[in-house]
Scaffold this active site. Structure first.
Site, short mmCIF file in Angstrom:
data_model
loop_
_atom_site.label_atom_id
_atom_site.label_comp_id
_atom_site.label_asym_id
_atom_site.label_seq_id
_atom_site.Cartn_x
_atom_site.Cartn_y
_atom_site.Cartn_z
N GLY A 17 52.04 16.64 76.76
CA GLY A 17 51.68 15.49 77.59
C GLY A 17 52.76 15.15 78.59
O GLY A 17 52.50 14.97 79.79
N CYS A 44 53.49 21.38 69.96
CA CYS A 44 52.53 22.47 70.14
C CYS A 44 53.23 23.82 70.26
O CYS A 44 52.88 24.77 69.56
CB CYS A 44 51.67 22.19 71.38
SG CYS A 44 50.60 23.56 71.80
N CYS A 49 50.83 24.30 67.13
CA CYS A 49 49.69 25.18 67.46
C CYS A 49 50.09 26.63 67.71
O CYS A 49 49.45 27.55 67.16
CB CYS A 49 48.99 24.69 68.73
SG CYS A 49 48.93 22.92 68.93
N LYS A 52 51.90 28.53 64.75
CA LYS A 52 50.88 28.54 63.68
C LYS A 52 49.83 29.62 63.95
O LYS A 52 49.47 30.38 63.06
CB LYS A 52 50.26 27.14 63.59
CG LYS A 52 49.14 26.93 62.60
CD LYS A 52 47.76 27.29 63.08
CE LYS A 52 47.30 26.68 64.36
NZ LYS A 52 46.98 25.28 64.32
N ALA A 116 66.54 9.94 74.55
CA ALA A 116 66.51 8.77 75.44
C ALA A 116 66.16 7.53 74.63
O ALA A 116 65.28 7.58 73.77
CB ALA A 116 65.47 9.00 76.52
N TYR A 183 44.25 19.16 58.38
CA TYR A 183 44.39 20.36 59.22
C TYR A 183 45.53 21.26 58.75
O TYR A 183 45.34 22.45 58.54
CB TYR A 183 44.77 19.95 60.65
CG TYR A 183 43.67 19.49 61.57
CD1 TYR A 183 43.16 20.35 62.54
CD2 TYR A 183 43.19 18.20 61.53
CE1 TYR A 183 42.20 19.92 63.45
CE2 TYR A 183 42.23 17.76 62.44
CZ TYR A 183 41.74 18.63 63.39
OH TYR A 183 40.78 18.21 64.27
N GLU A 187 45.21 24.98 56.99
CA GLU A 187 45.62 26.12 57.84
C GLU A 187 46.72 26.92 57.15
O GLU A 187 46.68 28.16 57.10
CB GLU A 187 46.10 25.62 59.20
CG GLU A 187 44.93 25.13 60.07
CD GLU A 187 45.34 24.66 61.46
OE1 GLU A 187 46.55 24.45 61.70
OE2 GLU A 187 44.44 24.52 62.31
N ARG A 204 44.15 14.85 47.14
CA ARG A 204 43.83 13.65 46.35
C ARG A 204 42.36 13.24 46.38
O ARG A 204 41.89 12.55 45.50
CB ARG A 204 44.69 12.48 46.83
CG ARG A 204 44.43 12.06 48.27
CD ARG A 204 45.36 10.93 48.67
NE ARG A 204 45.18 10.54 50.07
CZ ARG A 204 45.86 9.59 50.65
NH1 ARG A 204 46.78 8.93 49.99
NH2 ARG A 204 45.66 9.27 51.92
N HIS A 441 22.25 39.44 71.68
CA HIS A 441 22.15 40.21 70.44
C HIS A 441 22.98 41.47 70.53
O HIS A 441 23.04 42.08 71.60
CB HIS A 441 20.67 40.56 70.22
CG HIS A 441 20.40 41.19 68.90
ND1 HIS A 441 20.51 40.49 67.71
CD2 HIS A 441 20.05 42.45 68.59
CE1 HIS A 441 20.21 41.32 66.73
NE2 HIS A 441 19.94 42.51 67.22
N GLU A 446 24.40 34.04 68.39
CA GLU A 446 22.99 33.90 68.79
C GLU A 446 22.22 32.97 67.84
O GLU A 446 21.23 32.37 68.21
CB GLU A 446 22.31 35.26 68.87
CG GLU A 446 22.14 35.97 67.55
CD GLU A 446 21.51 37.35 67.70
OE1 GLU A 446 20.39 37.43 68.23
OE2 GLU A 446 22.14 38.35 67.31
P1 NDP Z 1 45.94 14.99 58.58
O1 NDP Z 1 45.88 13.56 58.88
O2 NDP Z 1 44.93 15.90 59.17
O3 NDP Z 1 45.93 15.21 57.01
C1 NDP Z 1 46.80 14.54 56.18
C2 NDP Z 1 46.38 14.84 54.74
O4 NDP Z 1 47.34 14.28 53.85
C3 NDP Z 1 45.05 14.23 54.40
O5 NDP Z 1 44.35 15.13 53.58
C4 NDP Z 1 45.44 12.97 53.63
O6 NDP Z 1 44.51 12.56 52.68
C5 NDP Z 1 46.67 13.45 52.89
N1 NDP Z 1 47.57 12.36 52.54
C6 NDP Z 1 47.98 11.33 53.30
N2 NDP Z 1 48.83 10.55 52.64
C7 NDP Z 1 48.98 11.10 51.41
C8 NDP Z 1 49.72 10.74 50.26
N3 NDP Z 1 50.49 9.67 50.25
N4 NDP Z 1 49.63 11.54 49.17
C9 NDP Z 1 48.84 12.63 49.18
N5 NDP Z 1 48.11 13.02 50.23
C10 NDP Z 1 48.17 12.25 51.35
O7 NDP Z 1 47.43 15.40 58.98
P2 NDP Z 1 48.11 16.78 59.22
O8 NDP Z 1 49.54 16.51 58.97
O9 NDP Z 1 47.43 17.88 58.51
O10 NDP Z 1 47.92 16.98 60.78
C11 NDP Z 1 48.30 15.95 61.68
C12 NDP Z 1 47.42 15.98 62.88
O11 NDP Z 1 47.82 17.03 63.75
C13 NDP Z 1 45.95 16.25 62.60
O12 NDP Z 1 45.24 15.11 62.26
C14 NDP Z 1 45.50 16.86 63.89
O13 NDP Z 1 45.12 15.82 64.75
C15 NDP Z 1 46.72 17.58 64.41
N6 NDP Z 1 46.63 19.02 64.13
C16 NDP Z 1 45.69 19.74 64.80
C17 NDP Z 1 45.56 21.07 64.55
C18 NDP Z 1 44.50 21.83 65.28
O14 NDP Z 1 44.03 21.36 66.32
N7 NDP Z 1 44.07 22.98 64.76
C19 NDP Z 1 46.40 21.78 63.61
C20 NDP Z 1 47.34 20.92 62.93
C21 NDP Z 1 47.44 19.59 63.20
P3 NDP Z 1 43.28 11.57 53.05
O15 NDP Z 1 42.36 12.38 53.87
O16 NDP Z 1 42.75 11.23 51.71
O17 NDP Z 1 43.87 10.43 53.76
#
Ligand code: NDP
Length: 464
Positions: A17, A44, A49, A52, A116, A183, A187, A204, A441, A446
Site C-alpha cells: 500500500g 507480502c 504472499c 509463501k 518513523a 489462512y 496454508e 479451537r 473442453h 467448464e
Molecule cells: P486469520 O484471522 O485468518 O486466522 C486466525 C486463526 O487463529 C483463526 O482460526 C482463529 O480462530 C485462531 N485464533 C485466534 N485467536 C486464537 C487464540 N487465542 N487461540 C487459538 N486460536 C486463535 O489470521 P492469519 O494469521 O491466518 O492471517 C491473517 C490475515 O492475513 C488473514 O485474515 C488474511 O486476511 C491475510 N492472509 C491472506 C492470505 C491469502 O490471501 N492467501 C494468506 C495469509 C494471510 P477463530 O476463527 O475461531 O477466531
C-alpha cells in the site's frame, strides 16, 4: 502565508500500500518521502504472499511425483534440499525488494531506512537518524504483525515459531503442530505436509476457516486429511513443555502430543503500537487498527491510512487499490472510495481455494431466496491415476435477480479460475448469462458454466 513543509506526503511503511501511494504521488509531482524500518516490500514480499507461494510450489512437487508415476513416469529417489530452497528463495525475495526500492527512486520518492514515529500531525521523527521532518499529509501504511497469546495464557509459548520464522528455519522438522484454523495455518499445514513433515493442525472451532462457505470448509478439511494432515478440532493449547523428546503440546481436549516444532498462526494485529498516533490525533479501534472513513481518512484531517493497518480486508491487492483511491482523493481532487464488495480471495492450501462474493449463509441472510448449484468430481488427472482427490464448485444465485452472488471453488487452479469468475460476479452477471457461456473442453473450469441442477440442502429438503 501558507505553512511550508519538508514534504507534501510522508508515507510510513514501504509495503504494497505504502509503495503504491508514494510512487503515484511522486510521479504526479508531489514531494514524497517514505520511511521503512525493515526491508522494502512489506509483509507480502518479505514474509507473506510471495515467499509463501514459493514454499507452496516447492511442496506441491511431492504430490506431482505421485501423479507422474500414475502417468507412467519412473521417478527416482526423492529428496528435498531445504537449505538450497531457502537460499534461492532469499535471492528472489532480495531481487523483488530491490525492484520495489528502484521503483520508488525512479518515481522520485525519497526513502529513509528508519522507524518513523509521529510527534504531531505534521511532524515525523526518524528514529536513530537524529532527524525530524515535516509533511503536509501523512499516510500510515505500516501493516500488521504476528500476534501470540501471552505466557500466562499459554505457558511455554516462548518455544513456538510463527510464520515469520517458518521462512528461515535452519532445517525442516520431522514433525510440526500448527495452531490456528485461518489462512496462514491451513496454508502452512499444506506446505509442511507436502515437504514430508508429519503435520497436525489444531483449531479451537468446529471447522477450519471460519467465515468461508460451509461446504468449502468441510471439503478442504477432507482433502487435507487425504494429504495426510491430521486435523484436531475443538481444542487449543493449555501449555507447551520443552523436553529432550521435543515439544509436548497439552491441549484442552486432554490430548497430549509431542512434535519437533510448534507453529502458532492465530492471527495478526495492526502494527500501531509506539507509532505516536495519539499525539497526532489518530484514533484506533479496540483491536489496534486505525479508524478510517471510506476514503481512508483517519480522525486527523491530514492523515490517511491504507492496508492491513486498517484491518478492512487484509489482502495485498486491496491495500494497493486503497492506495490508488487515496491518491485520487488527495492528489487529484476526485474523492474515491475503494469498493470492498466482491473482492476475490484465495487460500493457497493444498488443494487451494478460490472464492468471490457471498457464502451460502450470507446469501440466505442478505438475498432471501437463493438457488445453490454444487458439483463435486474427480478432475480427469486424478481419475486417470485412480486418485481419490475431489474438486468442489459451488454457485450461489439470488432468485429475485438471477444474479450469481457467490462462487466457491476448491481444487487445482481454483485461485486462477476465481480471478476470472470475479469479473462476472463484479459485473452482476446472471445465471442465465453464465449458462450462455460455452464450455471449454476438456477443463475442470467448464463445470462452472454447466451447472444445471439445483442443490437442496438436506435440512431444507426435509422442511419442504
Ligand atoms: P486469520 O484471522 O485468518 O486466522 C486466525 C486463526 O487463529 C483463526 O482460526 C482463529 O480462530 C485462531 N485464533 C485466534 N485467536 C486464537 C487464540 N487465542 N487461540 C487459538 N486460536 C486463535 O489470521 P492469519 O494469521 O491466518 O492471517 C491473517 C490475515 O492475513 C488473514 O485474515 C488474511 O486476511 C491475510 N492472509 C491472506 C492470505 C491469502 O490471501 N492467501 C494468506 C495469509 C494471510 P477463530 O476463527 O475461531 O477466531
Amino acid at each position: 502565508m501558507a505553512k511550508t513543509y519538508d514534504y507534501d506526503l510522508f508515507v510510513i511503511g514501504a509495503g504494497s500500500g505504502g509503495v503504491r501511494a508514494a510512487r503515484l504521488a511522486a510521479m504526479g509531482g508531489a514531494r514524497v518521502a517514505v520511511a521503512e524500518s525493515y526491508r522494502v516490500g512489506g509483509t507480502c514480499v518479505i514474509r507473506g504472499c510471495v515467499p509463501k507461494k514459493f514454499m507452496v510450489y516447492a511442496s506441491e512437487f511431492s504430490h506431482g511425483f505421485d501423479v507422474a508415476e500414475g502417468f507412467g513416469w519412473t521417478v527416482g529417489e526423492r529428496s528435498f534440499d531445504w537449505a538450497k530452497f531457502v537460499e534461492r528463495k532469499d535471492v528472489e525475495i532480495a531481487r523483488l525488494s530491490g525492484i520495489y526500492t528502484t521503483n520508488l527512486e525512479k518515481a522520485g520518492a525519497e526513502l529513509f531506512h528508519a522507524r518513523a514515529v509521529l510527534k504531531d500531525a505534521h511532524t515525523v521523527e526518524l528514529v536513530g537518524k537524529d532527524r525530524t521532518v515535516t509533511a503536509d499529509k501523512i499516510l500510515i501504511a505500516v501493516g500488521g504483525k504476528v500476534w501470540l497469546p501471552s505466557p500466562d495464557a499459554v505457558p511455554g509459548i516462548e518455544h513456538v515459531i510463527t510464520s515469520d520464522d517458518a521462512f528461515h528455519l535452519p532445517h525442516l522438522p520431522k514433525s510440526i503442530l500448527i495452531a490456528g484454523g485461518g489462512y496462514i495455518a491451513v496454508e502452512f499445514a499444506g506446505i509442511f505436509a507436502g515437504l514430508g513433515v508429519d503435520t497436525t493442525l489444531v483449531y479451537r472451532g468446529p471447522n477450519i476457516l471460519r467465515g468461508f462457505d460451509e461446504d468449502v470448509r468441510t471439503h478442504l478439511a477432507d482433502e487435507m486429511e487425504k494429504h495426510g494432515i491430521k486435523i484436531v478440532l475443538g481444542a487449543q493449547h493449555q501449555r507447551i513443555e520443552k523436553t529432550d523428546k521435543g515439544l509436548v503440546n497439552h491441549l484442552t481436549n486432554g490430548l497430549v502430543c509431542t512434535t519437533e516444532q510448534v507453529m502458532f498462526a492465530v492471527g495478526r494485529r495492526a502494527a500501531t503500537e509506539g507509532l505516536g498516533l495519539e499525539t497526532a490525533g489518530v484514533e484506533v479501534e479496540a483491536d489496534g487498527t486505525v479508524k478510517v472513513d471510506r476514503f481512508s481518512q483517519t480522525t486527523a484531517a491530514n492523515i490517511w491510512a491504507v492496508g492491513d493497518v486498517t484491518g478492512r480486508m487484509n489482502l495485498t491487492p486491496v491495500a494497493i487499490r486503497e492506495a490508488v483511491a487515496f491518491n485520487q482523493t488527495v492528489f487529484h481532487d476526485t474523492p474515491t472510495a475503494f469498493d470492498h464488495d466482491n473482492v476475490p480471495t484465495a487460500v493457497f492450501s493444498q488443494p487451494p481455494i478460490g472464492t468471490v462474493g457471498l457464502t451460502e449463509a450470507e446469501a440466505r441472510k442478505k438475498c432471501g431466496k437463493v438457488d445453490i448449484y454444487v458439483t463435486r468430481f474427480r478432475p480427469m488427472k486424478q481419475a486417470f491415476i485412480g486418485g481419490q482427490e475431489r474438486m468442489l464448485m459451488k454457485l450461489i444465485v439470488e432468485c429475485a435477480t438471477d444474479r450469481v452472488v457467490g462462487v466457491h471453488i476448491v481444487g487445482p487452479d481454483a485461485p486462477e479460475m476465481i480471478q476470472m469468475a470475479a469479473i462476472a460476479v463484479k459485473m452482476g452477471a446472471t445465471k442465465a448469462q453464465w449458462d450462455q457461456t460455452c464450455a471449454l473442453h476438456p477443463t475442470a473450469a467448464e463445470e462452472i458454466v454447466t451447472l444445471r441442477e439445483k442443490y437442496v440442502p438436506h435440512e431444507l429438503a426435509a422442511a419442504e
